[in-house]
Enzyme design. Structure first.
Site, mmCIF file in Angstrom:
data_model
loop_
_atom_site.group_PDB
_atom_site.id
_atom_site.type_symbol
_atom_site.label_atom_id
_atom_site.label_comp_id
_atom_site.label_asym_id
_atom_site.label_seq_id
_atom_site.Cartn_x
_atom_site.Cartn_y
_atom_site.Cartn_z
ATOM 1 N N CYS A 63 93.530 38.484 38.509
ATOM 2 C CA CYS A 63 92.689 37.783 39.487
ATOM 3 C C CYS A 63 92.384 38.620 40.728
ATOM 4 O O CYS A 63 91.394 38.377 41.412
ATOM 5 C CB CYS A 63 93.364 36.490 39.930
ATOM 6 S SG CYS A 63 93.647 35.309 38.605
ATOM 7 N N HIS B 91 86.481 29.981 39.749
ATOM 8 C CA HIS B 91 87.214 31.246 39.893
ATOM 9 C C HIS B 91 86.898 32.179 38.713
ATOM 10 O O HIS B 91 87.614 32.186 37.718
ATOM 11 C CB HIS B 91 88.709 30.914 39.962
ATOM 12 C CG HIS B 91 89.638 32.072 39.946
ATOM 13 N ND1 HIS B 91 89.319 33.336 40.409
ATOM 14 C CD2 HIS B 91 90.940 32.158 39.517
ATOM 15 C CE1 HIS B 91 90.363 34.144 40.262
ATOM 16 N NE2 HIS B 91 91.351 33.444 39.720
ATOM 17 N N CYS C 57 96.465 35.361 44.723
ATOM 18 C CA CYS C 57 97.529 35.657 43.772
ATOM 19 C C CYS C 57 96.927 36.285 42.523
ATOM 20 O O CYS C 57 95.764 36.072 42.196
ATOM 21 C CB CYS C 57 98.295 34.387 43.409
ATOM 22 S SG CYS C 57 97.293 33.072 42.710
#
Length: 416
Positions: free
Chosen positions: A92, A370, A400
């Site tokens: 991510c 996302h 994160c």
């Protein structure tokens, strides 16, 4: 040391990441990436023969998302062949890392003009996933699993919420705020400066605005959603009966029989398709080519934390990058912390004792989605747009990443 400047930032709208439902899901990932690379060129009259590198982030690099998307998308966008390209994976955190590496290249004097960014088409990666082989951060490496058991991310989110005493009401409330803020931002055109439309190959419009938000979300509507990750907690991950829950309980035995499941589809990040690009240059390059920098990159850092809980590195990453910049939390006007799960943002706010009015001002991934490899670059652009809109000076972006990591970056709006 030379300074690294952000000249411009663009992104696609985020499309629902489901084949047959999302407006971008029928496109090739390279086309989505090429769209933002083309926009960053056209908006800045960029001579792509002078682009030293395209540094790109894509987490699931397989099939259509493999083969170095940074280079292939640049070619697809019509960039000069002199513009090289590389693609990386920090899960991510990829989209922040690409910008950090671009800044490092420029600040070291090795490069003068770099386009950084990322792309992830979660509709594509979902369609190619093997349901018989659930994704594991340790990829079935039993030796690594013994050292650092790494579970399913949603199970980690529930484990953190339980350990921190963060209840469902708190995570649901933050999800409602995210939806409300995203709606306000869209209604007021706060994303218009960065969002560029995506067109099909035949020239027809595919998507020109984010399509994931659910503006009618309320505490009552969220209360009707069933938690999701209790279904994963007891799922076996090997032929010996090891479950996702066992992996966490091995390191945190106090959770055995005490886990509180609080996350569901409404307070977790949305599954979407999207891409973003950021133009980073030296002062000399900007002056020579008549470009006006919008921001200066103040500091960047990377931080590791417990891989078993996986999602807790943003707080130490923020502290580290603030220390590098010689700043405190009070110096930051805009915080963007990716809402991978509601507890990530809630813990971030609580641990750093932040003013909630400075955090995710225009909503976050619970409302907007996302797109893994692109999100970091999207958030940097969002922070910059908000600093310009509100008159703030400094923005901090972090998120994160799987494996228990978090990159972080601080930018300074120029002419502040």
């Amino acid at each position: 040391m030379a300074e690294a400047y952000i000249i411009d930032a663009v992104r696609t709208p985020r499309g629902i990441g489901k084949v047959g439902k999302g407006s971008l899901a029928h496109l090739h990932p390279q086309h989505l990436a090429a769209t933002v690379l083309g926009a960053i060129r056209d908006r800045n009259n960029l001579d792509t023969a002078t682009v030293d590198d395209v540094i790109w982030g894509t987490s699931s690099q397989r099939g259509a998302q493999g083969a170095d998307m940074g280079r292939m998308a640049a070619l697809d966008a019509g960039y000069d062949v002199k513009a090289s390209g590389v693609t990386l994976d920090r899960f991510c955190g990829s989209g922040i890392t690409t910008v950090s590496l671009a800044a490092a290249q420029i600040m070291s004097g090795m490069e003068d003009c770099v386009v950084a960014g990322g792309c992830e088409m979660m509709s594509y990666t979902a369609s190619t996933a093997d349901p018989k082989n659930p994704p594991m951060m340790d990829a079935g490496n039993t030796h690594l699993r013994e050292m650092h058991p790494q579970s399913q991310q949603g199970c980690c989110a529930d484990a953190i919420a339980t350990l921190e005493g963060i209840d469902r009401e708190a995570v649901d409330q933050l999800a409602v705020v995210s939806q409300e803020r995203a709606k306000k931002a869209m209604d007021e055109g706060r994303f218009d400066k960065s969002v560029i439309p995506v067109y099909n190959r035949d020239g027809s419009l595919a998507l020109d605005k984010d399509e994931f938000p659910r503006p009618g979300t309320t505490m009552e509507s969220l209360s009707n959603l069933k938690t999701v990750f209790n279904m994963f907690w007891d799922v076996p991950v090997d032929d010996k009966g090891l479950t996702y829950g066992n992996m966490i309980e091995k390191k945190y035995p106090q959770l055995k029989g005490n886990i509180q499941h609080v996350h569901h589809a409404g307070n977790s990040s949305g599954v979407v398709d999207g891409a973003a690009a950021i133009l980073v240059t030296s002062k000399e390059y900007a002056d020579k080519h008549g470009l006006k920098p919008r921001a200066r990159i103040v500091a960047t850092c990377n931080m590791g934390d417990d891989p078993t809980l996986m999602l807790n590195a943003p707080v130490p990453a923020a502290k580290k990058v603030l220390e590098k910049a010689g700043m405190t939390t009070d110096d930051i006007d805009v915080y963007e912390i990716n809402e991978a799960f509601s507890v990530v943002a809630e813990k971030f706010i609580r641990d750093l004792k932040l003013d909630r009015e400075k955090v995710n001002i225009n909503g976050g991934a619970m409302a907007l989605g996302h797109p893994i490899g692109a999100t970091g670059s999207i958030l940097i652009g969002t922070a910059l747009d908000e600093l310009e809109r509100s008159g703030g000076k400094y923005g901090l972006v972090t998120m994160c990443a799987a494996g228990g990591m978090a990159p972080a970056i601080i930018i300074e709006r120029l002419d502040a």
